[in-house]
Write a protein that holds these residues in place. Structure first.
Motif, PDB file in Angstrom:
ATOM      1  N   ARG A   1      -0.835  20.554   1.629  1.00  0.00           N
ATOM      2  CA  ARG A   1      -0.392  19.594   2.654  1.00  0.00           C
ATOM      3  C   ARG A   1      -1.574  18.912   3.340  1.00  0.00           C
ATOM      4  O   ARG A   1      -1.506  17.757   3.715  1.00  0.00           O
ATOM      5  CB  ARG A   1       0.506  20.276   3.688  1.00  0.00           C
ATOM      6  N   GLN A   2      -2.650  19.642   3.485  1.00  0.00           N
ATOM      7  CA  GLN A   2      -3.834  19.044   4.110  1.00  0.00           C
ATOM      8  C   GLN A   2      -4.462  18.002   3.188  1.00  0.00           C
ATOM      9  O   GLN A   2      -4.886  16.939   3.625  1.00  0.00           O
ATOM     10  CB  GLN A   2      -4.850  20.131   4.480  1.00  0.00           C
ATOM     11  N   ARG A   3      -4.488  18.338   1.893  1.00  0.00           N
ATOM     12  CA  ARG A   3      -5.021  17.382   0.922  1.00  0.00           C
ATOM     13  C   ARG A   3      -4.194  16.099   0.931  1.00  0.00           C
ATOM     14  O   ARG A   3      -4.706  14.985   0.933  1.00  0.00           O
ATOM     15  CB  ARG A   3      -4.970  17.996  -0.487  1.00  0.00           C
ATOM     16  N   LEU A   4      -2.868  16.267   0.907  1.00  0.00           N
ATOM     17  CA  LEU A   4      -1.968  15.113   0.898  1.00  0.00           C
ATOM     18  C   LEU A   4      -2.132  14.284   2.168  1.00  0.00           C
ATOM     19  O   LEU A   4      -2.189  13.057   2.126  1.00  0.00           O
ATOM     20  CB  LEU A   4      -0.513  15.588   0.780  1.00  0.00           C
ATOM     21  N   ALA A   5      -2.227  14.979   3.300  1.00  0.00           N
ATOM     22  CA  ALA A   5      -2.328  14.265   4.573  1.00  0.00           C
ATOM     23  C   ALA A   5      -3.642  13.483   4.657  1.00  0.00           C
ATOM     24  O   ALA A   5      -3.667  12.340   5.121  1.00  0.00           O
ATOM     25  CB  ALA A   5      -2.201  15.247   5.737  1.00  0.00           C
ATOM     26  N   ILE A   6      -4.724  14.082   4.171  1.00  0.00           N
ATOM     27  CA  ILE A   6      -6.019  13.370   4.135  1.00  0.00           C
ATOM     28  C   ILE A   6      -5.892  12.135   3.244  1.00  0.00           C
ATOM     29  O   ILE A   6      -6.289  11.031   3.615  1.00  0.00           O
ATOM     30  CB  ILE A   6      -7.137  14.289   3.584  1.00  0.00           C
TER      31      ILE A   6
ATOM     32  N   HIS B   1       0.752   8.012  10.291  1.00  0.00           N
ATOM     33  CA  HIS B   1       1.250   9.385  10.078  1.00  0.00           C
ATOM     34  C   HIS B   1       2.729   9.430   9.733  1.00  0.00           C
ATOM     35  O   HIS B   1       3.166  10.229   8.904  1.00  0.00           O
ATOM     36  CB  HIS B   1       0.973  10.232  11.325  1.00  0.00           C
ATOM     37  N   ALA B   2       3.517   8.571  10.379  1.00  0.00           N
ATOM     38  CA  ALA B   2       4.964   8.580  10.134  1.00  0.00           C
ATOM     39  C   ALA B   2       5.257   8.257   8.668  1.00  0.00           C
ATOM     40  O   ALA B   2       6.136   8.854   8.040  1.00  0.00           O
ATOM     41  CB  ALA B   2       5.656   7.561  11.031  1.00  0.00           C
ATOM     42  N   GLU B   3       4.488   7.331   8.115  1.00  0.00           N
ATOM     43  CA  GLU B   3       4.715   6.942   6.730  1.00  0.00           C
ATOM     44  C   GLU B   3       4.253   8.029   5.766  1.00  0.00           C
ATOM     45  O   GLU B   3       4.875   8.289   4.745  1.00  0.00           O
ATOM     46  CB  GLU B   3       3.974   5.637   6.459  1.00  0.00           C
ATOM     47  N   THR B   4       3.123   8.658   6.118  1.00  0.00           N
ATOM     48  CA  THR B   4       2.650   9.796   5.326  1.00  0.00           C
ATOM     49  C   THR B   4       3.733  10.870   5.291  1.00  0.00           C
ATOM     50  O   THR B   4       4.045  11.428   4.243  1.00  0.00           O
ATOM     51  CB  THR B   4       1.350  10.372   5.944  1.00  0.00           C
ATOM     52  N   ALA B   5       4.321  11.117   6.459  1.00  0.00           N
ATOM     53  CA  ALA B   5       5.373  12.126   6.550  1.00  0.00           C
ATOM     54  C   ALA B   5       6.558  11.763   5.657  1.00  0.00           C
ATOM     55  O   ALA B   5       7.154  12.623   5.000  1.00  0.00           O
ATOM     56  CB  ALA B   5       5.830  12.277   7.997  1.00  0.00           C
ATOM     57  N   ALA B   6       6.865  10.454   5.589  1.00  0.00           N
ATOM     58  CA  ALA B   6       7.994  10.021   4.762  1.00  0.00           C
ATOM     59  C   ALA B   6       7.723  10.290   3.280  1.00  0.00           C
ATOM     60  O   ALA B   6       8.638  10.582   2.519  1.00  0.00           O
ATOM     61  CB  ALA B   6       8.277   8.536   4.991  1.00  0.00           C
ATOM     62  N   ILE B   7       6.466  10.215   2.874  1.00  0.00           N
ATOM     63  CA  ILE B   7       6.139  10.451   1.464  1.00  0.00           C
ATOM     64  C   ILE B   7       6.058  11.946   1.159  1.00  0.00           C
ATOM     65  O   ILE B   7       6.629  12.430   0.186  1.00  0.00           O
ATOM     66  CB  ILE B   7       4.790   9.777   1.078  1.00  0.00           C
ATOM     67  N   ILE B   8       5.363  12.705   2.009  1.00  0.00           N
ATOM     68  CA  ILE B   8       5.099  14.108   1.660  1.00  0.00           C
ATOM     69  C   ILE B   8       6.008  15.092   2.383  1.00  0.00           C
ATOM     70  O   ILE B   8       5.923  16.297   2.158  1.00  0.00           O
ATOM     71  CB  ILE B   8       3.613  14.485   1.927  1.00  0.00           C
ATOM     72  N   GLY B   9       6.906  14.581   3.232  1.00  0.00           N
ATOM     73  CA  GLY B   9       7.833  15.456   3.942  1.00  0.00           C
ATOM     74  C   GLY B   9       7.230  15.950   5.256  1.00  0.00           C
ATOM     75  O   GLY B   9       6.024  15.845   5.470  1.00  0.00           O
TER      76      GLY B   9
ATOM     77  N   ARG C   1       0.829  -1.209   0.000  1.00  0.00           N
ATOM     78  CA  ARG C   1       0.000   0.000   0.000  1.00  0.00           C
ATOM     79  C   ARG C   1       0.866   1.263   0.000  1.00  0.00           C
ATOM     80  O   ARG C   1       0.641   2.192  -0.772  1.00  0.00           O
ATOM     81  CB  ARG C   1      -0.941  -0.020   1.207  1.00  0.00           C
ATOM     82  N   GLY C   2       1.881   1.277   0.855  1.00  0.00           N
ATOM     83  CA  GLY C   2       2.778   2.424   0.937  1.00  0.00           C
ATOM     84  C   GLY C   2       3.567   2.616  -0.350  1.00  0.00           C
ATOM     85  O   GLY C   2       3.774   3.740  -0.826  1.00  0.00           O
ATOM     86  N   TRP C   3       3.985   1.496  -0.935  1.00  0.00           N
ATOM     87  CA  TRP C   3       4.736   1.530  -2.194  1.00  0.00           C
ATOM     88  C   TRP C   3       3.872   2.140  -3.306  1.00  0.00           C
ATOM     89  O   TRP C   3       4.303   3.053  -4.023  1.00  0.00           O
ATOM     90  CB  TRP C   3       5.158   0.098  -2.543  1.00  0.00           C
TER      91      TRP C   3
END
Lengths: 157, 197
Positions: free
Chosen positions: A107-112, A122-130, A53-55
């Motif tokens: 950033r809000q769109r990406l985080a959603i 959240h940690a993985e989201t952060a790894a993708i979008i900074g 999923r993350g990939w």
């Protein structure tokens, strides 16, 4: 390794939902297609099945950003030629929700997209979008809160 | 909150299948789709068919679980596998004609990629046994160049990756009894009867 068909069945809808929040409902089909086309070609050489999923979400991020960049260029070009058509979200989809999603801070769109729709931590989201895990957690909940307010619908609770 | 997330997550069936079809088309075009599969109905039960770009690589009977068949293709050949009925239309048509009794010889290209060594030699000989004819396991061993390998011929038949099209149902015991069959002995009897009509 799982046959790719099973990967598609399992993740297709979530990846589409991510793409739709990132680029809007019209371009989402292109973003999804480019994501899975890149994925099926890289898949046989993938080292681990641990976080498919993350990939996929990471590939979807890059493909979506490519599409947004090319749209921005197109818009500049169209403006320069005084063409007023906008090819973005408004053209064929009248659902208020997508217009409001589009007007959210990126950033809000990406985080959603990555936390709520792809179901990534959240940690993985952060790894993708900074950014940090904490910041993406805030961006995700602020984004959803913003969206709810803008849609002005009390029943989203 | 969850209602809003639900609304953002909704993807309908029509859209999903449109996306899937486009992926099949795009991946075929650029050559990254290695294996297409589908199922067809037949008088001996549902058959799973799989093809590579070289040809038909696998026919599986109803008694073989689909997930295991696909997993085997994935580990032995490639995991770049998609459900693609159109890619097997020609195979489905020839099988249909065969079951209707209007086809005696299959013309579709075959891919022997799942068979190695002596087993491959055996199936290459087996394909030459004509419609309506039979051989014994030991005759086939002679034809495959190893008269002592009757038992190995038996196991090559038992693991035939492309049954029906590669006619292992035409191979019998020396005493005329049926021997074994991957799809069950009823299926073997059915096919032999179909070919003696």
């Amino acid at each position: 390794m799982k046959p790719f068909e099973l990967v598609v069945r399992e993740h297709s809808a979530a990846v589409f939902a991510v793409c739709r929040v990132l680029v809007g409902p019209i371009d989402a089909e292109d973003a999804w297609s480019e994501t899975f086309l890149a994925a099926i070609s890289a898949y046989p050489k993938l080292k681990t099945m641990d976080n498919i999923r993350g990939w996929l979400a990471t590939i979807a991020y890059h493909k979506s950003m490519d599409i947004l960049r090319s749209r921005t260029k197109q818009n500049h070009h169209e403006n320069a030629n005084e063409v007023t058509t906008t090819k973005f979200v408004h053209a064929a989809n009248h659902e208020a929700i997508w217009n409001e999603v589009k007007s959210l801070p990126e950033r809000q769109r990406l985080a959603i997209a990555y936390h709520y729709l792809a179901g990534l931590p959240h940690a993985e989201t952060a790894a993708i979008i900074g950014g940090t895990a904490d910041a993406t957690r805030r961006a995700a909940s602020d984004g959803l809160e913003n969206l709810r307010k803008r849609l002005n619908r009390e029943d989203w609770s | 909150m969850s209602d809003l997330v639900d609304e953002l997550s909704v993807v309908d069936e029509a859209l999903s299948s449109r996306l899937h079809e486009r992926l099949v088309r795009d991946a075929s075009e650029v050559g990254t789709l290695s294996i297409s599969y589908r199922t067809v109905d037949s008088p001996i039960g549902t058959l799973l068919l799989a093809t590579t770009s070289a040809g038909l690589v696998r026919v599986a009977f109803e008694n073989e679980p689909e997930d295991l068949v696909l997993q085997e293709l994935s580990s032995k050949l490639s995991p770049a596998i998609l459900y693609n009925p159109k890619g097997l239309d020609e195979v489905a048509r020839e099988l249909d004609e065969y079951f209707k009794g209007t086809r005696r010889v299959f013309e579709i290209p075959l891919d022997f990629g799942l068979s190695r060594g002596f087993r491959r030699t055996v199936i290459e000989r087996m394909v030459k046994v004509p419609f309506g004819n039979t051989r014994t396991y030991s005759q086939l061993a002679v034809e495959a160049g190893n008269p002592k390998a009757t038992r190995a011929v038996g196991s090559a038949c038992a693991t035939n990756p492309i049954p029906i099209v590669l006619p292992c149902h035409r191979i019998l015991r020396s005493d005329g009894s049926l021997g074994g069959y991957r799809g069950g002995l009823d299926a073997k009897r059915f096919l032999l009867a179909l070919e003696t009509k």
